[in-house]
Design a protein around this motif. Structure first.
Motif, PDB file in Angstrom:
ATOM      1  N   ASN A  97       0.812  -1.216   0.000  1.00  0.00           N
ATOM      2  CA  ASN A  97       0.000   0.000   0.000  1.00  0.00           C
ATOM      3  C   ASN A  97       0.845   1.265   0.000  1.00  0.00           C
ATOM      4  O   ASN A  97       0.519   2.235  -0.697  1.00  0.00           O
ATOM      5  N   ILE A  98       1.937   1.268   0.762  1.00  0.00           N
ATOM      6  CA  ILE A  98       2.720   2.496   0.913  1.00  0.00           C
ATOM      7  C   ILE A  98       3.426   2.867  -0.381  1.00  0.00           C
ATOM      8  O   ILE A  98       3.729   4.048  -0.623  1.00  0.00           O
ATOM      9  N   THR A  99       3.702   1.870  -1.246  1.00  0.00           N
ATOM     10  CA  THR A  99       4.404   2.156  -2.506  1.00  0.00           C
ATOM     11  C   THR A  99       3.448   2.436  -3.666  1.00  0.00           C
ATOM     12  O   THR A  99       3.910   2.614  -4.799  1.00  0.00           O
ATOM     13  N   ASN A 100       2.156   2.478  -3.395  1.00  0.00           N
ATOM     14  CA  ASN A 100       1.184   2.768  -4.461  1.00  0.00           C
ATOM     15  C   ASN A 100       1.223   4.254  -4.794  1.00  0.00           C
ATOM     16  O   ASN A 100       0.828   5.088  -3.967  1.00  0.00           O
ATOM     17  N   PRO A 101       1.676   4.631  -5.983  1.00  0.00           N
ATOM     18  CA  PRO A 101       1.819   6.056  -6.305  1.00  0.00           C
ATOM     19  C   PRO A 101       0.492   6.774  -6.500  1.00  0.00           C
ATOM     20  O   PRO A 101       0.447   8.002  -6.506  1.00  0.00           O
ATOM     21  N   ARG A 102      -0.595   6.025  -6.660  1.00  0.00           N
ATOM     22  CA  ARG A 102      -1.900   6.661  -6.816  1.00  0.00           C
ATOM     23  C   ARG A 102      -2.429   7.206  -5.502  1.00  0.00           C
ATOM     24  O   ARG A 102      -3.252   8.120  -5.491  1.00  0.00           O
ATOM     25  N   THR A 103      -1.964   6.632  -4.388  1.00  0.00           N
ATOM     26  CA  THR A 103      -2.555   6.968  -3.088  1.00  0.00           C
ATOM     27  C   THR A 103      -2.315   8.417  -2.668  1.00  0.00           C
ATOM     28  O   THR A 103      -3.248   9.076  -2.198  1.00  0.00           O
ATOM     29  N   PRO A 104      -1.087   8.970  -2.786  1.00  0.00           N
ATOM     30  CA  PRO A 104      -0.922  10.387  -2.414  1.00  0.00           C
ATOM     31  C   PRO A 104      -1.814  11.317  -3.227  1.00  0.00           C
ATOM     32  O   PRO A 104      -2.373  12.281  -2.698  1.00  0.00           O
ATOM     33  N   ILE A 105      -1.972  11.016  -4.526  1.00  0.00           N
ATOM     34  CA  ILE A 105      -2.823  11.846  -5.381  1.00  0.00           C
ATOM     35  C   ILE A 105      -4.279  11.697  -4.979  1.00  0.00           C
ATOM     36  O   ILE A 105      -5.042  12.676  -4.960  1.00  0.00           O
ATOM     37  N   TYR A 106      -4.672  10.463  -4.644  1.00  0.00           N
ATOM     38  CA  TYR A 106      -6.048  10.192  -4.207  1.00  0.00           C
ATOM     39  C   TYR A 106      -6.386  10.990  -2.953  1.00  0.00           C
ATOM     40  O   TYR A 106      -7.427  11.657  -2.876  1.00  0.00           O
ATOM     41  N   PHE A 107      -5.500  10.949  -1.970  1.00  0.00           N
ATOM     42  CA  PHE A 107      -5.781  11.660  -0.724  1.00  0.00           C
ATOM     43  C   PHE A 107      -5.655  13.170  -0.882  1.00  0.00           C
ATOM     44  O   PHE A 107      -6.317  13.926  -0.163  1.00  0.00           O
ATOM     45  N   LEU A 108      -4.822  13.603  -1.811  1.00  0.00           N
ATOM     46  CA  LEU A 108      -4.755  15.029  -2.106  1.00  0.00           C
ATOM     47  C   LEU A 108      -6.111  15.510  -2.621  1.00  0.00           C
ATOM     48  O   LEU A 108      -6.601  16.571  -2.210  1.00  0.00           O
ATOM     49  N   ALA A 109      -6.720  14.704  -3.496  1.00  0.00           N
ATOM     50  CA  ALA A 109      -8.050  15.049  -4.014  1.00  0.00           C
ATOM     51  C   ALA A 109      -9.099  15.012  -2.903  1.00  0.00           C
ATOM     52  O   ALA A 109      -9.980  15.880  -2.835  1.00  0.00           O
ATOM     53  N   ILE A 110      -8.994  14.014  -2.028  1.00  0.00           N
ATOM     54  CA  ILE A 110      -9.951  13.895  -0.918  1.00  0.00           C
ATOM     55  C   ILE A 110      -9.863  15.103   0.007  1.00  0.00           C
ATOM     56  O   ILE A 110     -10.884  15.688   0.404  1.00  0.00           O
ATOM     57  N   PHE A 111      -8.650  15.493   0.347  1.00  0.00           N
ATOM     58  CA  PHE A 111      -8.471  16.591   1.301  1.00  0.00           C
ATOM     59  C   PHE A 111      -8.851  17.936   0.710  1.00  0.00           C
ATOM     60  O   PHE A 111      -9.257  18.845   1.441  1.00  0.00           O
ATOM     61  N   THR A 112      -8.716  18.091  -0.597  1.00  0.00           N
ATOM     62  CA  THR A 112      -9.035  19.387  -1.205  1.00  0.00           C
ATOM     63  C   THR A 112     -10.499  19.514  -1.606  1.00  0.00           C
ATOM     64  O   THR A 112     -11.072  20.600  -1.512  1.00  0.00           O
ATOM     65  N   SER A 113     -11.107  18.390  -2.036  1.00  0.00           N
ATOM     66  CA  SER A 113     -12.471  18.479  -2.556  1.00  0.00           C
ATOM     67  C   SER A 113     -13.549  18.015  -1.587  1.00  0.00           C
ATOM     68  O   SER A 113     -14.705  18.437  -1.701  1.00  0.00           O
ATOM     69  N   VAL A 114     -13.200  17.165  -0.639  1.00  0.00           N
ATOM     70  CA  VAL A 114     -14.204  16.620   0.284  1.00  0.00           C
ATOM     71  C   VAL A 114     -14.042  17.188   1.693  1.00  0.00           C
ATOM     72  O   VAL A 114     -14.989  17.705   2.288  1.00  0.00           O
ATOM     73  N   ILE A 115     -12.837  17.098   2.218  1.00  0.00           N
ATOM     74  CA  ILE A 115     -12.615  17.545   3.599  1.00  0.00           C
ATOM     75  C   ILE A 115     -12.454  19.048   3.685  1.00  0.00           C
ATOM     76  O   ILE A 115     -13.025  19.699   4.565  1.00  0.00           O
ATOM     77  N   GLY A 116     -11.696  19.633   2.783  1.00  0.00           N
ATOM     78  CA  GLY A 116     -11.452  21.067   2.834  1.00  0.00           C
ATOM     79  C   GLY A 116     -10.253  21.409   3.699  1.00  0.00           C
ATOM     80  O   GLY A 116      -9.671  20.548   4.365  1.00  0.00           O
ATOM     81  N   THR A 117      -9.896  22.644   3.698  1.00  0.00           N
ATOM     82  CA  THR A 117      -8.689  23.088   4.403  1.00  0.00           C
ATOM     83  C   THR A 117      -8.974  23.666   5.788  1.00  0.00           C
ATOM     84  O   THR A 117      -8.038  24.019   6.512  1.00  0.00           O
TER      85      THR A 117
END
Length: 206
Positions: A121-141
């Motif tokens: 899981n930690i080496t999956n390069p999609r995960t940082p991008i996925y969570f970046l999208a989650i934090f910016t579009s769903v959770i907010g700053t």
């Protein structure tokens, strides 16, 4: 807990469950442990995957994921590590069927299920991008630390829940018996799948 926080938590739970259920290396590795080593080892592997997810969430919350996703150099390094790891375990699985057809990688004593799950899981390069999208579009700053912690726990719980269900499903005696009878072919399928995932990551470098 406010209505907004509760609704966001429910949304994140659904999104993470869908993300966990999508085909990928994590699913293949948990399945491998389930049919070769049994339910307990598969659950330990699932815990390793969930722990790596917690690290990804922490990195996203602290802004490290943003740096990785927006740095060509860091993202290339991250993807190169992922390609190397997926290629290694893919080739190892394929070569094991050629060296010893009677003793496949599915029936050998593969130790360190937690570490293998964590690395997957930690080496999956999609995960940082996925969570970046989650934090910016769903959770907010504007979310506070307590709220971020709650959201993180929800997502990790959904990840662990899904792979625990996979562990239980693939240790059912009928499924496990069928897989053991066709272990060599599943080794080949596992190896090819890992190489395909590595190739998909590699194409994103160009």
């Amino acid at each position: 807990m406010s209505q907004e926080v509760l609704s966001t938590a429910i949304m994140l739970a659904g999104l993470q469950l869908l993300s966990a259920a999508s085909p990928g290396p994590d699913f293949m590795i948990v399945t491998k442990y389930a049919v070769s080593q049994g339910r307990n080892w598969a659950l330990v592997c699932s815990l390793g995957i969930a722990s790596a997810l917690a690290v990804h969430i922490f990195l996203a919350a602290t802004g490290v994921s943003f740096l990785i996703a927006n740095s060509a150099v860091l993202l290339t390094v991250f993807k190169t590590i992922s390609i190397s790891y997926l290629t290694f375990i893919g080739l190892k699985s394929l070569l094991s069927t050629r060296k010893n057809e009677e003793k496949s990688i599915l029936t050998r004593n593969n130790k360190m299920p937690f570490a293998i799950g964590f690395l997957s899981n930690i080496t999956n390069p999609r995960t940082p991008i996925y969570f970046l999208a989650i934090f910016t579009s769903v959770i907010g700053t504007n979310a506070g630390y307590n709220t971020l912690f709650l959201f993180g726990c929800v997502m990790v719980a959904m990840q662990l829940l899904w792979f625990s269900l996979v562990s239980v499903a693939f240790t059912h005696h009928r499924i496990s018996s069928y897989i053991q009878q066709n272990a060599r072919y599943l080794d080949i399928g596992f190896g090819i799948s890992m190489l395909i995932f590595a190739a998909i990551v590699a194409t994103s470098l160009f």
